[in-house]
Write a protein that holds these residues in place. Structure first.
Motif, mmCIF file in Angstrom:
data_model
loop_
_atom_site.group_PDB
_atom_site.id
_atom_site.type_symbol
_atom_site.label_atom_id
_atom_site.label_comp_id
_atom_site.label_asym_id
_atom_site.label_seq_id
_atom_site.Cartn_x
_atom_site.Cartn_y
_atom_site.Cartn_z
ATOM 1 N N LYS A 58 10.893 0.169 34.785
ATOM 2 C CA LYS A 58 9.813 0.240 33.931
ATOM 3 C C LYS A 58 8.951 0.817 34.232
ATOM 4 C CE LYS A 58 7.902 -2.414 30.787
ATOM 5 N NZ LYS A 58 6.857 -3.995 31.123
ATOM 6 N N CYS A 59 9.077 2.915 33.067
ATOM 7 C CA CYS A 59 8.703 3.244 32.595
ATOM 8 C C CYS A 59 6.482 3.512 32.985
ATOM 9 C CB CYS A 59 7.877 4.352 31.371
ATOM 10 S SG CYS A 59 7.130 5.483 31.145
ATOM 11 N N CYS A 101 12.112 9.255 31.178
ATOM 12 C CA CYS A 101 12.213 8.084 30.174
ATOM 13 C C CYS A 101 12.697 8.072 28.758
ATOM 14 C CB CYS A 101 10.538 7.278 30.324
ATOM 15 S SG CYS A 101 10.316 6.322 29.004
ATOM 16 N N ALA A 150 12.193 7.313 26.128
ATOM 17 C CA ALA A 150 11.627 6.699 25.253
ATOM 18 C C ALA A 150 10.311 7.875 25.358
ATOM 19 C CB ALA A 150 10.616 4.945 25.270
ATOM 20 N N CYS A 151 9.569 7.897 25.811
ATOM 21 C CA CYS A 151 8.397 8.986 26.116
ATOM 22 C C CYS A 151 9.143 10.072 26.899
ATOM 23 C CB CYS A 151 6.950 8.710 26.293
ATOM 24 S SG CYS A 151 7.501 8.194 28.203
ATOM 25 N N ASN A 152 10.284 10.597 27.220
ATOM 26 C CA ASN A 152 10.419 11.588 27.635
ATOM 27 C C ASN A 152 9.024 12.129 28.674
ATOM 28 O OD1 ASN A 152 12.155 13.634 28.538
ATOM 29 N ND2 ASN A 152 11.563 15.336 27.026
ATOM 30 N N CYS A 210 4.460 4.247 29.466
ATOM 31 C CA CYS A 210 4.801 3.610 27.973
ATOM 32 C C CYS A 210 5.745 2.248 27.727
ATOM 33 C CB CYS A 210 6.305 4.233 27.290
ATOM 34 S SG CYS A 210 7.413 5.267 27.575
ATOM 35 N N GLY A 240 8.652 1.503 28.838
ATOM 36 C CA GLY A 240 10.307 2.105 28.298
ATOM 37 C C GLY A 240 11.162 1.738 29.501
#
Length: 81
Positions: A29-30, A51, A53-55, A33, A35
Motif C-alpha cells: 500500500k502506497c 505507484c 495511482a499517483c506515480n 496516496c 494506492g
C-alpha cells in the motif's frame, strides 16, 4: 504358426505430480496516496517501483523483495485485507 507379439507395458502415472514453484504476488500500500501496488516477483533488483495511482517513487524492487523487506527505505507498507 503365429507369433505372439510381446505385451505392452502399462504407462505409469504419478499420483501427486510436483507443482511448479510460483513466487507469490506481494501487495503493498502506497504511503503517500493509499494506492495498491502489486509485485509479481519477476522484477529485477535495480528496477524502480512506482505507484500506479499517483506515480510516486516507492523504492527499488530489491528493497521490496529482500527478506525481510528494507522498510526503512520503502515508501509503502504491506497490504493486508
Amino acid at each position: 504358426m503365429t507369433e505372439e507379439l510381446p505385451r505392452k507395458r502399462p504407462l505409469l502415472s504419478l499420483k501427486n505430480p510436483p507443482k511448479p514453484k510460483v513466487k507469490p504476488t506481494l501487495r503493498w500500500k502506497c504511503k503517500p496516496c493509499g494506492g495498491i501496488v502489486v509485485l509479481t516477483g519477476k522484477e529485477t533488483e535495480p528496477e524502480v517501483i512506482r505507484c500506479p495511482a499517483c506515480n510516486a517513487r516507492l523504492g527499488k524492487a530489491g528493497q521490496f523483495l529482500s527478506d525481510p523487506p528494507d522498510v526503512d527505505h520503502i515508501r509503502a507498507r504491506k497490504f493486508t485485507e
